[in-house]
Scaffold this motif. Structure first.
Motif, mmCIF file in Angstrom:
data_model
loop_
_atom_site.group_PDB
_atom_site.id
_atom_site.type_symbol
_atom_site.label_atom_id
_atom_site.label_comp_id
_atom_site.label_asym_id
_atom_site.label_seq_id
_atom_site.Cartn_x
_atom_site.Cartn_y
_atom_site.Cartn_z
ATOM 1 N N LEU A 140 32.545 39.877 41.400
ATOM 2 C CA LEU A 140 33.414 39.465 42.283
ATOM 3 C C LEU A 140 33.757 40.784 43.111
ATOM 4 O O LEU A 140 34.169 40.695 44.547
ATOM 5 C CB LEU A 140 34.746 38.993 41.438
ATOM 6 N N ASP A 141 33.965 41.909 42.583
ATOM 7 C CA ASP A 141 34.306 43.242 43.377
ATOM 8 C C ASP A 141 33.167 43.385 44.561
ATOM 9 O O ASP A 141 33.628 44.021 45.577
ATOM 10 C CB ASP A 141 34.437 44.235 42.284
ATOM 11 N N GLU A 142 32.108 43.498 44.021
ATOM 12 C CA GLU A 142 30.885 43.570 45.171
ATOM 13 C C GLU A 142 30.610 42.388 46.320
ATOM 14 O O GLU A 142 30.726 42.809 47.349
ATOM 15 C CB GLU A 142 29.677 43.321 44.559
ATOM 16 N N LEU A 169 42.941 37.555 34.994
ATOM 17 C CA LEU A 169 43.551 36.938 36.429
ATOM 18 C C LEU A 169 44.350 38.136 36.996
ATOM 19 O O LEU A 169 44.407 37.957 38.154
ATOM 20 C CB LEU A 169 44.322 35.667 35.971
ATOM 21 N N LYS A 170 45.138 38.895 36.305
ATOM 22 C CA LYS A 170 45.840 40.073 37.093
ATOM 23 C C LYS A 170 44.696 40.930 37.741
ATOM 24 O O LYS A 170 44.997 41.408 38.908
ATOM 25 C CB LYS A 170 46.573 40.919 36.156
ATOM 26 N N GLU A 171 43.464 41.305 37.039
ATOM 27 C CA GLU A 171 42.518 42.218 37.845
ATOM 28 C C GLU A 171 42.074 41.399 38.977
ATOM 29 O O GLU A 171 41.815 42.003 40.025
ATOM 30 C CB GLU A 171 41.377 42.341 36.646
ATOM 31 N N ILE A 172 41.765 40.020 38.815
ATOM 32 C CA ILE A 172 41.352 39.323 40.174
ATOM 33 C C ILE A 172 42.192 39.350 41.250
ATOM 34 O O ILE A 172 42.065 39.544 42.149
ATOM 35 C CB ILE A 172 41.238 37.839 39.952
ATOM 36 N N VAL A 173 43.644 39.258 40.902
ATOM 37 C CA VAL A 173 44.625 39.441 42.053
ATOM 38 C C VAL A 173 44.688 40.789 42.576
ATOM 39 O O VAL A 173 44.547 40.850 44.095
ATOM 40 C CB VAL A 173 46.006 39.172 41.397
ATOM 41 N N ILE A 233 41.833 43.001 42.890
ATOM 42 C CA ILE A 233 40.772 43.021 43.686
ATOM 43 C C ILE A 233 40.920 42.329 44.667
ATOM 44 O O ILE A 233 40.295 42.823 45.995
ATOM 45 C CB ILE A 233 39.586 42.449 42.724
ATOM 46 N N VAL A 234 41.496 41.047 44.835
ATOM 47 C CA VAL A 234 41.787 40.264 46.274
ATOM 48 C C VAL A 234 42.660 41.197 47.005
ATOM 49 O O VAL A 234 42.422 41.084 48.231
ATOM 50 C CB VAL A 234 42.210 39.073 45.931
ATOM 51 N N ASP A 235 43.770 41.766 46.566
ATOM 52 C CA ASP A 235 44.654 42.431 47.372
ATOM 53 C C ASP A 235 43.944 43.846 48.051
ATOM 54 O O ASP A 235 44.053 44.092 49.162
ATOM 55 C CB ASP A 235 45.738 42.940 46.595
#
Length: 471
Positions: A189-191, A226-230, A232-234
């Motif tokens: 997701l990061d990439e 999920l916190k990490e996903i948020v 990364i999106v931010d």
């Protein structure tokens, strides 16, 4: 005399025969009578809970009694809604139930659908506009894929599941080959978002980016970070044009205070753009709902075809949902979740101990080392049908999960735990699995011995002039 088979039936029959030859033919089956349920998705056993059943019957009886005092034209329809929500299928009861659900999950608004599948297809099939981008977990549910197929989004980009899962990474070894198959070659997701952050339309907020994940993955039983996903999106979409969608079909009822779900448990209600809840799993009834903003709700009413062009839920369905939410709000489900968590810990401990003791090898049986956080525990094996059939003959209902439902090389038997299960039932299931494992180990040893003997008999020796034969 049977009619001759049509050309179409011949074509369909050939396709079914091909699927059967691959071991992938699906059939409708019934659970054997008196078998112990380790298969269904009713994690809290609410559909068989006597308190809920009595409350539902009481509500329905009260409605029937009240209707007897009205003429036929003024009676409420109990068995059917009479039409779609936009025509004659709407009611003040449905709207008040949506307000109740939204409030419970700390959402601005809610919109009911006949199923979570319809909710996902309606949401993703209508909201993303031309030029928009959908980024999705490679293991996301089929309903999200269907919604993306209907969507007008310009790009649909998968990302590696193991890049956001709490436990999935542990299944891969350092050489890039997983314990149960090759490691995903899909980008993280990061990439994916890092690359999109260089897209001019994304930078200028002319393109919306939708990020789709699940709150609890039904095949692996793992939970996203999920916190990490948020975060990364931010990080990569600082302009605020990243919109996270969480499918909580399996996590609602299981996680969070009084079963509010994973998003509420983590306090991310304001960071997640939309949630899709399903009522057919832990909630013990049927239907689905989208939790979203009021504007999004109005948009879906106008554009979501799976809402507009289908008959809405009946009064009976709505009451069953309402009764379940009353049960959750009252706190009566807390002991059920506590017992379920104890069963989860015990089951994983027993299965992992079984593997450690028997050392069956990964092909025969493999259990994740990390303790499960969910009632879904996969048992990985190269022979899922054999293990499932043996367990069923022993009185325990489990089912094999094979490709293409899961990636090839990750076939499994899935255990689903329920609040109504007991520790004794788990012990019985583990004993049945142990008998099967011992049988498989013995069979493998016989096959290896036979192969060694065959190889030895087939070996020939060629002497050269330098060789000295032994006398």
């Amino acid at each position: 005399m049977p009619e001759p088979q049509s050309q179409l039936d011949s074509t369909l029959g050939a396709l079914l025969a091909r699927r059967k030859s691959l071991g992938r033919l699906r059939r409708l089956t019934n659970a054997p009578p008196n078998s112990v349920d380790f298969s269904s998705n009713g994690y809290l056993s609410l559909s068989t809970n006597p308190v809920i059943q009595k409350a539902l019957l009481s509500r329905l009886q009260a409605e029937v009694t009240a209707s007897e005092n009205h003429d036929e034209l003024r009676r409420r329809s109990i068995l059917g809604s009479g039409g779609s929500r936009l025509l004659d299928g709407n009611s003040s009861f449905a709207e008040s139930l949506e307000v109740k659900i939204a409030s419970f999950h700390n959402s601005e608004a809610a919109l009911l659908f006949t199923s979570a599948y319809d909710a996902n297809t309606g949401l993703l099939g209508s909201v993303p506009q031309p030029g928009d981008i959908i980024v999705y977990d490679e293991l996301i549910h089929a309903s999200v894929h269907e919604g993306m197929r209907l969507s007008r989004a310009t790009k649909r980009i998968p990302f590696a599941h193991d890049s956001i899962s709490e436990s999935y990474q542990g299944r891969n070894t350092n050489d890039g080959v997983g314990q149960l198959g090759p490691q995903s070659k899909t980008r993280s997701l990061d990439e994916v978002l890092r690359q999109l952050s260089g897209d001019e339309r994304v930078v200028n907020s002319k393109a919306h980016v939708f990020i789709c994940v699940e709150g609890l993955y039904s095949m692996d039983g793992d939970v996203p970070r999920l916190k990490e996903i948020v975060e990364i999106v931010d990080r990569y979409l600082p302009s605020g044009n990243g919109y996270i969608i969480v499918d909580e079909a399996h996590s609602v009822g299981v996680f969070g205070d009084n079963g509010r779900g994973l998003v509420c448990q983590l306090g991310l209600e304001d960071r997640v753009w939309a949630r899709v809840l399903g009522f057919g799993k832990a909630m013990g009834c049927a239907g689905g709902v989208v939790l979203c903003s009021s504007i999004t709700r109005s948009y879906l009413i106008n554009y979501a075809r799976s809402l507009i062009y289908t008959t809405s839920m009946s009064f009976t369905s709505l009451v069953s949902i309402d009764v379940v939410y009353d049960f959750l709000m009252s706190g009566q489900s807390k002991p059920l979740r506590e017992h379920l968590q104890a069963l989860i810990h015990y089951t994983h401990h027993q299965l992992y101990a079984l593997c450690a003791r028997l050392q069956p090898g990964r092909r025969i049986l493999q259990i994740d080392e990390a303790p499960s956080k969910s009632p879904i525990i996969p048992i990985f094996t190269a022979s899922p049908r054999s293990l499932a059939e043996h367990s069923q003959r022993s009185g325990f209902m489990v089912r094999p999960i094979v490709a293409p439902t899961v990636p090839a090389g990750t076939e499994r038997v899935r255990i689903c735990l329920h609040s109504a299960n007991t520790f004794e039932q788990i012990d019985g299931l583990c004993r049945a699995i142990e008998v099967w494992v011992q049988s498989q180990v013995t069979t493998d040893k016989h096959q290896e011995r036979a192969k060694s003997q065959k190889d030895a008999r087939g070996t020939t020796y060629t002497f050269t002039k330098h060789d000295k034969p032994r006398l």
